[in-house]
Design an enzyme around this catalytic site. Sequence first.
Site, PDB file in Angstrom:
ATOM      1  N   ASP A  55       0.855  -1.189   0.000  1.00  0.00           N
ATOM      2  CA  ASP A  55       0.000   0.000   0.000  1.00  0.00           C
ATOM      3  C   ASP A  55       0.885   1.230   0.000  1.00  0.00           C
ATOM      4  OD1 ASP A  55      -2.101   2.043   0.861  1.00  0.00           O
ATOM      5  OD2 ASP A  55      -3.290   0.201   0.888  1.00  0.00           O
ATOM      6  N   CYS A 102     -19.796   0.687  -2.570  1.00  0.00           N
ATOM      7  CA  CYS A 102     -19.900   0.144  -3.933  1.00  0.00           C
ATOM      8  C   CYS A 102     -21.149   0.579  -4.702  1.00  0.00           C
ATOM      9  CB  CYS A 102     -19.834  -1.375  -3.880  1.00  0.00           C
ATOM     10  SG  CYS A 102     -18.205  -1.950  -3.382  1.00  0.00           S
TER      11      CYS A 102
END
Length: 439
Positions: free
Chosen positions: A31, A262
């Site tokens: 990350d 989402c």
Amino acid sequence: MSNICVIGTGYVGLVTGVCFADLGNRVVCLDVDQKRIEGLKKNVMPIYEPGLEQLTIQNVKAGRLTFTTDYHEALAGMEFAFIAVGTPSGVEGEADLQFIRAAAESIAENINTPVVVVNKSTVPVGTGDWVADVIRKKRAGKPLDFKVVSNPEFLREGSAINDFMSPDRVVLGSLDKEAAQQVARLYASLRCPILITDLRTAEMIKYASNAFLATRISFINEIANMCEEMGADVREVAQGMGMDKRIGHAFLDAGLGWGGSCFPKDVKALEHMAVLNGTHPQLLQAVMEINRNQRRRAVLKLRKALGGLNEKVIGVLGLSFKPNTDDVRDAPALEVIRLLENEGAFVKVYDPQAMEVAAPYIKKAVFCDDPYCAVTDVDALVLATEWNEFKQLDFSRVRSLMRTPVILDGRNLWDGEALRAMGFTYFGVGRGVTAVARD
Ligand SMILES: NC(=O)c1ccc[n+]([C@@H]2O[C@H](COP(=O)([O-])OP(=O)(O)OC[C@H]3O[C@@H](n4cnc5c(N)ncnc54)[C@H](O)[C@@H]3O)[C@@H](O)[C@H]2O)c1
């Protein structure tokens, strides 16, 4: 055993990395967020997801799972590079691909051995081809043996590990069948159906699936509003519909509407790409409008019940967009709170997991340590998220703590009849006049 790099350690990337490690692979999770990686190295989870911490610790101990911020180190000797970075909404509702581009460019810069680039992020149709192009351009003539495979993710927050380990299906899209087969072998031990298709079709399957689920919820919410006006009970309507095998029961719960990381962004992005590609997605537009109005309708009910909202105190139980997650992205609770505050109400909140994450978005709210504190001296209580711990509240205690006993059950969680018998003014969603009389 395969060597897998997973780029992005959010809900999708971290779960993917940890689960692939648990299946016996060597996994490096990468990350760009230094703090996140430092935390993960000390077993501090960046997100709340049931079972994730334990599985992470086990696989780190077994030597199969490591964390880094260094692309060069992460990609060394890797056969697969999974991209699982965010694709948030841009200003016009389009999927913002800046993180995908950055990840693709970093792959191009940091690997020289054959690699399959697997895209797990939800991306507009055509992005797989675009990623290949970004990588080729970045290499500037220096050849790299790479293939791009689309592998959309369908896991649900709150049951992500189980969803990864027992998926209904795995979808793989590629122009290169052998590359898709290579990725398919990573999932072979899960013994689930694997659908191999072309890149663009795989990308569309993800959007179409999310848009369809959002459509079911908006549909039942529209029916719920009709039930309220026409005296029917949407819970039984949904039950009766769901008994039809062609329809089924899933995603037919009326409430405050869909939210989360989402559905809102994906429906918007699909609508955006549809218009850009010359079609008229009026169903998707209606699905979004119904969802927006569902939160407004909840505020309208409260305003009517309390004779105005100015200076009223409202207790809100639940902040995350659904139970068992701390994710508050596009959470209905936050929208309802904003609307209430806009009309002059004061809000007290409690959520078992999401208060820290929600705090920056609802700065004026009073954060409480338990549900009873959140209902003390309030004029109304709103249930926004159906966490288990709200199912069995001590309602005599709630009744004695509230200033006025008005309940808006935004998830149809509670027994309206019992609450009315205790002296509450109770509103659910889609429980019309006849249903109310029966409750
Ligand atoms: N959250 C879900 O339930 C879910 C389910 C299915 C699909 N998806 C899709 O998966 C993708 C990821 O979603 P998420 O919820 O896990 O996102 P997230 O925001 O939780 O995590 C994304 C992570 O990517 C990292 N990142 C950003 N740019 C990077 C880069 N260049 N290199 C390395 N790391 C980088 C961020 O720091 C962050 O930690 C999205 O496209 C989303 O639509 C999400």
